[in-house]
Each structure stands twice: as C-alpha cells, then as structure tokens.
Write a protein that holds these residues in place. Structure first.
Motif, PDB file in Angstrom:
ATOM      1  N   ALA A 197      -5.842  -7.360   5.862  1.00  0.00           N
ATOM      2  CA  ALA A 197      -5.610  -6.068   6.234  1.00  0.00           C
ATOM      3  C   ALA A 197      -4.017  -5.675   5.940  1.00  0.00           C
ATOM      4  CB  ALA A 197      -5.754  -5.909   7.625  1.00  0.00           C
ATOM      5  N   GLN A 198      -3.213  -6.528   6.078  1.00  0.00           N
ATOM      6  CA  GLN A 198      -1.767  -6.459   5.888  1.00  0.00           C
ATOM      7  C   GLN A 198      -1.389  -5.830   4.351  1.00  0.00           C
ATOM      8  OE1 GLN A 198       0.853  -6.151   8.117  1.00  0.00           O
ATOM      9  NE2 GLN A 198       1.906  -5.178   6.536  1.00  0.00           N
ATOM     10  N   HIS A 199      -2.188  -6.804   3.606  1.00  0.00           N
ATOM     11  CA  HIS A 199      -2.207  -6.321   2.118  1.00  0.00           C
ATOM     12  C   HIS A 199      -2.605  -5.033   1.842  1.00  0.00           C
ATOM     13  CE1 HIS A 199      -2.028  -6.940  -2.092  1.00  0.00           C
ATOM     14  NE2 HIS A 199      -3.217  -6.597  -2.199  1.00  0.00           N
ATOM     15  N   VAL A 200      -3.620  -4.606   2.512  1.00  0.00           N
ATOM     16  CA  VAL A 200      -4.137  -3.114   2.431  1.00  0.00           C
ATOM     17  C   VAL A 200      -2.829  -2.026   2.701  1.00  0.00           C
ATOM     18  CG1 VAL A 200      -5.666  -1.300   3.100  1.00  0.00           C
ATOM     19  CG2 VAL A 200      -6.418  -3.838   2.747  1.00  0.00           C
ATOM     20  N   LEU A 201      -2.406  -2.143   3.937  1.00  0.00           N
ATOM     21  CA  LEU A 201      -1.421  -1.556   4.589  1.00  0.00           C
ATOM     22  C   LEU A 201      -0.089  -1.537   3.427  1.00  0.00           C
ATOM     23  CD1 LEU A 201      -0.188   0.366   6.405  1.00  0.00           C
ATOM     24  CD2 LEU A 201       0.719  -1.698   7.746  1.00  0.00           C
ATOM     25  N   ASP A 202       0.231  -2.665   2.957  1.00  0.00           N
ATOM     26  CA  ASP A 202       1.374  -2.659   2.021  1.00  0.00           C
ATOM     27  C   ASP A 202       1.120  -2.059   0.681  1.00  0.00           C
ATOM     28  OD1 ASP A 202       2.675  -4.514   3.746  1.00  0.00           O
ATOM     29  OD2 ASP A 202       2.200  -6.569   2.757  1.00  0.00           O
ATOM     30  N   LEU A 203      -0.171  -2.073   0.020  1.00  0.00           N
ATOM     31  CA  LEU A 203      -0.273  -1.332  -1.083  1.00  0.00           C
ATOM     32  C   LEU A 203      -0.221   0.209  -0.588  1.00  0.00           C
ATOM     33  CD1 LEU A 203      -3.576  -3.366  -2.191  1.00  0.00           C
ATOM     34  CD2 LEU A 203      -1.173  -3.370  -3.235  1.00  0.00           C
ATOM     35  N   ALA A 204      -0.723   0.710   0.504  1.00  0.00           N
ATOM     36  CA  ALA A 204      -0.376   2.151   0.933  1.00  0.00           C
ATOM     37  C   ALA A 204       1.027   2.364   0.754  1.00  0.00           C
ATOM     38  CB  ALA A 204      -1.172   2.217   2.138  1.00  0.00           C
ATOM     39  N   VAL A 205       1.829   1.565   1.210  1.00  0.00           N
ATOM     40  CA  VAL A 205       3.125   1.940   1.456  1.00  0.00           C
ATOM     41  C   VAL A 205       3.923   1.811   0.033  1.00  0.00           C
ATOM     42  CG1 VAL A 205       5.559   1.104   2.400  1.00  0.00           C
ATOM     43  CG2 VAL A 205       3.488   1.249   3.863  1.00  0.00           C
ATOM     44  N   THR A 206       3.511   1.107  -0.931  1.00  0.00           N
ATOM     45  CA  THR A 206       3.913   1.091  -2.029  1.00  0.00           C
ATOM     46  C   THR A 206       3.751   2.061  -2.892  1.00  0.00           C
ATOM     47  OG1 THR A 206       3.711  -1.623  -2.133  1.00  0.00           O
ATOM     48  CG2 THR A 206       3.571  -0.366  -4.230  1.00  0.00           C
ATOM     49  N   ALA A 207       2.333   2.465  -2.850  1.00  0.00           N
ATOM     50  CA  ALA A 207       2.003   3.681  -3.509  1.00  0.00           C
ATOM     51  C   ALA A 207       2.852   4.900  -3.031  1.00  0.00           C
ATOM     52  CB  ALA A 207       0.380   4.140  -3.118  1.00  0.00           C
ATOM     53  N   ASP A 208       3.129   5.143  -1.576  1.00  0.00           N
ATOM     54  CA  ASP A 208       3.708   6.051  -1.062  1.00  0.00           C
ATOM     55  C   ASP A 208       5.279   5.891  -1.839  1.00  0.00           C
ATOM     56  OD1 ASP A 208       4.458   8.250   0.605  1.00  0.00           O
ATOM     57  OD2 ASP A 208       5.199   6.984   2.419  1.00  0.00           O
ATOM     58  N   ARG A 209       6.009   4.992  -1.622  1.00  0.00           N
ATOM     59  CA  ARG A 209       7.285   4.903  -2.028  1.00  0.00           C
ATOM     60  C   ARG A 209       7.373   4.893  -3.712  1.00  0.00           C
ATOM     61  NH1 ARG A 209       8.975  -0.453   1.655  1.00  0.00           N
ATOM     62  NH2 ARG A 209       9.080   0.570   3.754  1.00  0.00           N
ATOM     63  N   ALA A 210       6.312   4.564  -4.459  1.00  0.00           N
ATOM     64  CA  ALA A 210       6.322   4.840  -5.740  1.00  0.00           C
ATOM     65  C   ALA A 210       6.142   6.152  -6.309  1.00  0.00           C
ATOM     66  CB  ALA A 210       5.337   3.823  -6.444  1.00  0.00           C
ATOM     67  N   GLY A 211       5.655   7.015  -5.549  1.00  0.00           N
ATOM     68  CA  GLY A 211       5.707   8.539  -5.801  1.00  0.00           C
ATOM     69  C   GLY A 211       4.333   9.118  -6.024  1.00  0.00           C
ATOM     70  N   LEU A 212       3.248   8.173  -5.734  1.00  0.00           N
ATOM     71  CA  LEU A 212       1.971   8.517  -5.982  1.00  0.00           C
ATOM     72  C   LEU A 212       1.452   9.617  -5.135  1.00  0.00           C
ATOM     73  CD1 LEU A 212       0.066   5.349  -6.931  1.00  0.00           C
ATOM     74  CD2 LEU A 212       1.007   7.181  -8.620  1.00  0.00           C
ATOM     75  N   ASP A 213       0.296  10.353  -5.468  1.00  0.00           N
ATOM     76  CA  ASP A 213       0.073  11.532  -4.666  1.00  0.00           C
ATOM     77  C   ASP A 213      -1.008  11.359  -3.342  1.00  0.00           C
ATOM     78  OD1 ASP A 213       1.092  13.696  -6.313  1.00  0.00           O
ATOM     79  OD2 ASP A 213       0.014  12.745  -7.770  1.00  0.00           O
TER      80      ASP A 213
END
Length: 305
Positions: free
Chosen positions: A21-37
């Motif tokens: 679960a924490q990895h799932v959240l980390d991936l979402a935050v990574t996508a947000d910070r990277a500028g994905l849509d």
C-alpha cells in the motif's frame, strides 16, 4: 490518418496492491511531482489482494496536488450508479475538479456474484451500463427540474434528489472491446479506455474498433470527436534494445506514442509496471517529446473537423 484533435494526456495504470500500500501511494505522489496528468487504478472489489479502489482514489487525491485520479475501470455491478454518481461528484468537489470516471460493465462474474452482485450476461451488462450512465448524468444535472427517475430493467431510481454538482464536467470513459459495448461507447461515452494487450491484434485492431465507435457516434447524432481514445499499456520497459511496443529506449517510445496519436487518434496513455524510475523517465523524456511532435504535425495538416 485519424486524429480526433484532443489534448494529450500521460498517466499511470498502477496496481492497487494491499500488501504494498505505501508503494502504491508513493507511485501516485511520484507521478504527481513528475508532472503527469493522471494516476489510475484497476477496480476488482472481489480481489482481497487489492485495496478498495474508491478508498484509494480518495486517499490519493488528498495526498497529491495537481494530478487527476480515475478508476480504470470501476466495476459497475458492485457500485450502484446513483451512489457512485454522488461519490464521484463529492470527490471531484473535494479534489478541486481532479476526478474522471472510468467505468466498466463488469467482468469476472464469479467474483461479482460471490460479493453479492448480480451475474449478468454480456448483453445484459451492456444494457445495465446504458441505464447507469443515464442515471449518473442525471444525478449530476442539478439544473434540471425534479428528482431523478428511471424505471429500468436493471436500475430503478424513484425521485432521488440531484447533486452535488461536480466541480467540473466529469468525463465518463468506458472500457469496451466487443461490438455492442463499442456501440454504447460511441453513442454515450466521453472516452474509450481499453488495454492494448487485450485487443485481439494489438495496434492493428485500432482502425476497425475506432470505426465502430465512430459509426455509433454518428448514428446517435454525435461527432466521433466527442469520444476521446485512451489506452492502457501494462507491459512496458525502458531498455537499450527495441523489443516491441513501449519496450525499448525513450526515443522509440516517443515514435510509437506519436504514431498512435496521429494515426489512430489515441491521446491518453497510461503505463503500468509500478516502477518509480520509469514513471519519472516517462514524464521527463517521453511525454514532452510526444507533445512536441504531435503539435508540429497538427500544425501541418490539422485534425479531424
């Protein structure tokens, strides 16, 4: 060439693993910070190895700043449409207009039935989805007079009050593959959201499937441009060698995605793999280059009127 003229969207198709679960959240935050849509998650409520997708969507929306969220796609048989409409509008309001509704007619019927849902045939699933989309949009339509009423075969709503109104016009993206579902997509949906690995001939399937959606849209008095074309890619990798679709160096990814946009009208690309490094590389090296190529080519020839 088929280009429906939509803006390009880049996002992720992340596994909602309960154990990670924490990895799932980390991936979402990574996508947000990277500028994905967008960050999207599959929805299988009968699968105990997965987090509940709706709970996850709400949590991710609260932990991110700008990225949009969507189920990919939500399982309608286990999510009643009137309740789903209110939940979608609520999350859209709370997130500042960052929710889109990916919706499916249902699959894995043994699992659906085990959770108390109805077991439907494929044809029944299409008709149930048709009724559900009408109900969902009626609940969102707060300017209409009176309550929501539908005496359908699969869903009955008797005077439900409308609202809340979403913060923006939520898109309904339908996951579909078979002729009747493709026809429903063209007639009613805002977008078509399949997975490339599930298409019978991969990219070669796209002209025929697009044509079915286009014909259904026109028969319903709509334009084919009313239906955005989106795509999931589950098996992706960055590697020195060209090993196929989205399995090679970034430059090859750029060529392939630009071709999908300009030749087949696909304008939203969601990658799987659950790898933070790949997400960052996708955002930094692929997405901007694809946008540049598509913008340049559209300047030369335009897009579908």
């Amino acid at each position: 060439m088929t280009d429906y003229g939509h803006d390009l969207l880049f996002g992720t198709f992340t596994t909602p693993s309960a154990q990670g679960a924490q990895h799932v959240l980390d991936l979402a935050v990574t996508a947000d910070r990277a500028g994905l849509d967008l960050v999207t998650f599959q929805d299988h409520p009968y699968q105990p190895a997965f987090l509940d997708t709706w709970t996850l969507l709400a949590y991710v929306a609260a932990r991110t700043e700008r990225i949009r969220v969507s189920g990919n796609v939500l399982s309608l048989p286990l999510r009643p449409p009137a309740v789903l409409a209110r939940a979608a509008a609520s999350l859209d309001v709370l997130s500042g207009g960052r929710f889109e509704l990916g919706l499916g007619a249902g699959a894995f019927w043994d699992g659906v039935a085990a959770m108390g849902g109805r077991r439907l045939t494929p044809g029944q699933g299409v008709e149930a989805l048709r009724e559900a989309i009408t109900i969902i949009r009626d609940v969102w339509d707060t300017e209409a007079v009176g309550g929501v009423r539908q005496d359908g075969r699969y869903y009955q709503v008797v005077g439900a009050r409308r609202g809340p109104r979403p913060a923006h016009d939520i898109d309904i993206w339908v996951g579909s593959y078979r002729p009747r579902m493709l026809a429903l997509t063209g007639a009613m949906a805002d977008g078509w959201l399949p997975t490339i690995e599930y298409l019978p001939r991969g990219v070669a399937s796209l002209p025929g499937l697009n044509a079915r959606i286009d014909e259904a849209a026109e028969a319903a008095g709509r334009s084919p441009r009313d239906v955005r074309r989106l795509m999931n890619f589950m098996n992706v990798s960055f590697s020195p060698d060209d090993d196929g679709l989205l399995a090679g160096p970034p430059a090859r990814w750029v060529e392939q995605l630009a071709d999908l946009a300009l030749t087949h009208g696909v304008t939203a690309f969601f990658i799987g793999g659950d790898d933070a490094g790949a997400i960052e590389r996708y955002a930094a090296e692929v997405a901007p280059a694809v946008r540049e190529i598509v913008s340049r080519e559209r300047g030369h020839y335009g897009s579908m009127p």
